[in-house]
Design a protein around this motif. Structure first.
Motif, PDB file in Angstrom:
ATOM      1  N   ALA A  69       0.830  -1.196   0.000  1.00 61.48           N
ATOM      2  CA  ALA A  69       0.000   0.000   0.000  1.00 61.48           C
ATOM      3  C   ALA A  69       0.863   1.245   0.000  1.00 61.48           C
ATOM      4  N   SER A  70       0.213   2.386  -0.078  1.00 63.45           N
ATOM      5  CA  SER A  70       0.927   3.660  -0.094  1.00 63.45           C
ATOM      6  C   SER A  70       1.765   3.817   1.169  1.00 63.45           C
ATOM      7  N   ARG A  73       0.667   8.321   5.379  1.00 66.46           N
ATOM      8  CA  ARG A  73      -0.492   8.410   6.274  1.00 66.46           C
ATOM      9  C   ARG A  73      -0.757   9.886   6.542  1.00 66.46           C
ATOM     10  N   LYS A 158      -3.565  12.910  -4.187  1.00 64.40           N
ATOM     11  CA  LYS A 158      -3.061  11.556  -4.410  1.00 64.40           C
ATOM     12  C   LYS A 158      -1.592  11.442  -4.037  1.00 64.40           C
ATOM     13  N   TYR A 161      -1.767  11.457   0.022  1.00 64.58           N
ATOM     14  CA  TYR A 161      -2.546  10.466   0.755  1.00 64.58           C
ATOM     15  C   TYR A 161      -2.675   9.151  -0.008  1.00 64.58           C
ATOM     16  N   ASP A 162      -2.934   8.102   0.738  1.00 63.50           N
ATOM     17  CA  ASP A 162      -3.150   6.767   0.171  1.00 63.50           C
ATOM     18  C   ASP A 162      -4.572   6.683  -0.395  1.00 63.50           C
ATOM     19  N   ASP A 163      -4.663   6.476  -1.718  1.00 64.86           N
ATOM     20  CA  ASP A 163      -5.986   6.325  -2.312  1.00 64.86           C
ATOM     21  C   ASP A 163      -6.272   4.880  -2.694  1.00 64.86           C
ATOM     22  N   GLY A 164      -5.388   3.966  -2.254  1.00 63.65           N
ATOM     23  CA  GLY A 164      -5.613   2.555  -2.467  1.00 63.65           C
ATOM     24  C   GLY A 164      -5.077   1.989  -3.762  1.00 63.65           C
ATOM     25  N   VAL A 165      -4.486   2.834  -4.629  1.00 63.09           N
ATOM     26  CA  VAL A 165      -3.976   2.345  -5.923  1.00 63.09           C
ATOM     27  C   VAL A 165      -2.466   2.574  -6.057  1.00 63.09           C
ATOM     28  N   GLY A 166      -1.805   2.928  -4.986  1.00 57.03           N
ATOM     29  CA  GLY A 166      -0.358   3.104  -5.035  1.00 57.03           C
ATOM     30  C   GLY A 166       0.070   4.503  -5.410  1.00 57.03           C
TER      31      GLY A 166
END
Length: 577
Positions: A69-70, A73, A158, A161-166
């Motif tokens: 994940a990214s 945080r 993006k 922050y972590d948007d779930g796609v790296g």
């Protein structure tokens, strides 16, 4: 691993806000940084072989691909902008200033761009990659805060922050649009080592500290860049007393004669220089066949070589050069202890002693000065330009610049580079390679003074590495078929002079007649004495067309040599044609 910095001098020097290669400078991150400027915007680019971590934490990597994940945080990565003006020195103590400096973070966000596009936009002069570097097609840019990030609000979110796609992907122009400074870090795990990279918010540094476990299970220890482990030699060690003493002796002799040398050379340089350019070559008797071939091949192809100054290291070579019509100079005071024989193999005594007086194993297909004098060419903005040596060993990193052929523009940066090389004679003696020492100085002067270095493309300036590489055979098939001609060829990466002659003969690069090769030219001069005229000598020794002879079927050749034997024992089935 190396570090480069790009920075806008001001909005006046870059009115469109675009980072410019011509304004590349190196500055320290001092307490005066950011004074009377807008918020500080710093970006760091790293090669994705190693994903950078923040604040002294190493992150594992696998083939250079971003894992998991990214890395960000919202609550853990504060974004802090520096004030528009630093506080005045008066009335502010050190602890207050340090508190302000420490507010800057190492990274507040990350974006991903195409590495090829990035290198095209910001040309640091790196050599071409060997093959396809799996996992290194992308590059990551770290941002010090929101002022450095792209203006696009959605992309900026993006990046932080972590948007779930790296890690978000964007183009280079958008990724760097607000960077006032762009620091380059290139890194690659040497020979597959389990390497970690630390990027920490601290006092700015333009060097990389290398820590390594000298033995399995031991603690990490600080080592030099040339250390490769206990089982391998350290590429960089301090010169020993013998090297120090010998260098002092040679340097003192040179400096004592410097004024006389300058007085002798000034009228020669004034006489032969064209467009303020002089071509310098150095040769001894053992390499004289190759010198003759350069002159003969150049005359056959119609090149003007009147601006060449040859430094002969013995009396025989001085006479030969004069008979070939070259302007030459023999300094008996400094060259009296130079060997006259050729090197029998790479790295032997003669090779080490003749590191400068030996690179005449070159032929021209096109005048290379045309490329360097073209003010519209991208090459024109670089201070020094080198052939690609081809080696990617640690001691030549990061440029792998071959010193057999290079072009130097006269300016204070290049003048001091060559002066520094002269003063590092003890390291040259210690390492047995002036190319290794020059490579280290190129990196240091690039960082310290903003010296711009460019390694030329192999397809335009090939050398022995390309000649012996089966995957690059197309370069020489293009030469054989005249589909595309490079500017020149340098027969490096070859064990000895005998093999160089054989390879050049079958590649259509040899123009010295049997009457004058293998040292016979010196005998002709002895027999003829001072009566031998330049035109008479070249007519005797120089062929008007290339003298082609097949020797090996597994090496490039201008004609098919299928009936010849192979020389590479490891792959006897390979045939060039």
């Amino acid at each position: 691993m190396s570090w480069w910095q790009w920075q806008q001098h001001s909005y006046l020097s870059a009115p469109n806000g675009q980072l410019n290669r011509d304004t590349m400078v190196h500055v320290q991150s001092s307490r005066r940084d950011g004074a009377n400027r807008k918020s500080s915007r710093s970006c760091k680019w790293i090669n994705p072989y190693v994903i950078a971590v923040f604040f002294l934490v190493c992150v594992a990597f696998n083939a250079g691909v971003f894992m998991g994940a990214s890395m960000f945080r919202q609550e853990a990565l504060p974004c802090v902008e520096t004030s528009k003006k630093e506080p005045e020195r008066r009335g502010v103590d050190d602890s207050q200033i340090e508190a302000i400096v420490q507010q800057r973070v190492a990274a507040a966000g990350i974006a991903q761009v195409d590495k090829t596009e990035l290198f095209a936009a910001f040309d640091n002069g790196f050599p071409e990659s060997h093959g396809i570097n799996r996992g290194s097609e992308e590059a990551f840019i770290l941002y010090s805060g929101t002022p450095a990030m792209p203006t696009d609000a959605k992309l900026q979110r993006k990046i932080i922050y972590d948007d779930g796609v790296g890690v978000p992907v964007t183009d280079v122009a958008k990724a760097t649009e607000n960077c006032e400074t762009l620091n380059f870090v290139t890194t690659q795990a040497y020979r597959g080592a389990a390497q970690c990279l630390v990027i920490a918010g601290h006092y700015e540094s333009y060097h990389v500290r290398k820590w390594m476990r000298k033995k399995p299970g031991e603690e990490l220890q600080l080592v030099g860049r040339g250390y490769q482990g206990a089982a391998k030699p350290d590429e960089f060690t301090p010169p020993k007393e013998r090297a120090l003493a010998l260098n002092r002796e040679r340097l003192q002799k040179y400096l004592n004669t410097l004024k006389d040398l300058e007085q002798d050379l000034k009228p020669i340089l004034k006489r032969i220089a064209k467009r303020k350019t002089v071509i310098v070559m150095v040769c001894n008797k053992g390499q004289s066949d190759l010198l003759m071939n350069f002159v003969c091949s150049s005359k056959a192809r119609g090149f003007d070589i009147s601006q060449i100054l040859l430094f002969a290291t013995d009396d025989e070579t001085q006479k030969l050069a004069t008979s070939l019509g070259l302007e030459s100079y023999f300094d008996k005071r400094n060259f009296d202890d130079m060997p006259t024989e050729e090197a029998k193999r790479y790295g032997d005594r003669a090779f080490a002693a003749m590191m400068y007086p030996k690179d005449v194993d070159i032929v021209w297909y096109k005048d290379p000065l045309v490329a360097f004098h073209d003010t519209q060419s991208p090459l024109h903005k670089f201070d020094v330009l080198f052939q690609d040596d081809g080696a990617r060993s640690m001691r030549y990193a990061p440029y792998s610049a071959n010193s057999g052929f290079y072009y130097v523009r006269y300016n204070p940066k290049t003048q001091y580079l060559l002066t520094s090389l002269l003063y590092h004679g003890d390291m040259i003696i210690g390492t047995g390679s002036h190319q290794q020492v020059l490579a280290a100085l190129l990196t240091e002067h690039n960082s310290l003074f903003g010296l711009s270095v460019k390694v030329l493309k192999g397809e335009d300036f090939p050398g022995g590495f390309h000649f012996h590489s089966k995957s690059r055979a197309s370069i020489f098939k293009d030469i054989a078929t005249k589909t595309k001609l490079p500017y020149l060829f340098h027969m490096s990466w070859t064990e000895n002079k005998d093999n160089k002659l054989l390879f050049m003969q079958q590649m259509g690069m040899w123009y010295v007649t049997d009457t004058c090769d293998s040292g016979k030219a010196h005998n002709l001069l002895l027999e003829g004495g001072t009566k031998v005229q330049s035109s008479e000598f070249t007519n005797t020794c120089c062929a008007k067309e290339a003298l082609v002879t097949c020797h090996y079927k597994d090496k490039p050749s201008i004609i098919p040599c299928k009936d010849s034997p192979t020389i590479d024992k490891k792959n006897t089935a390979f045939s060039f044609w």
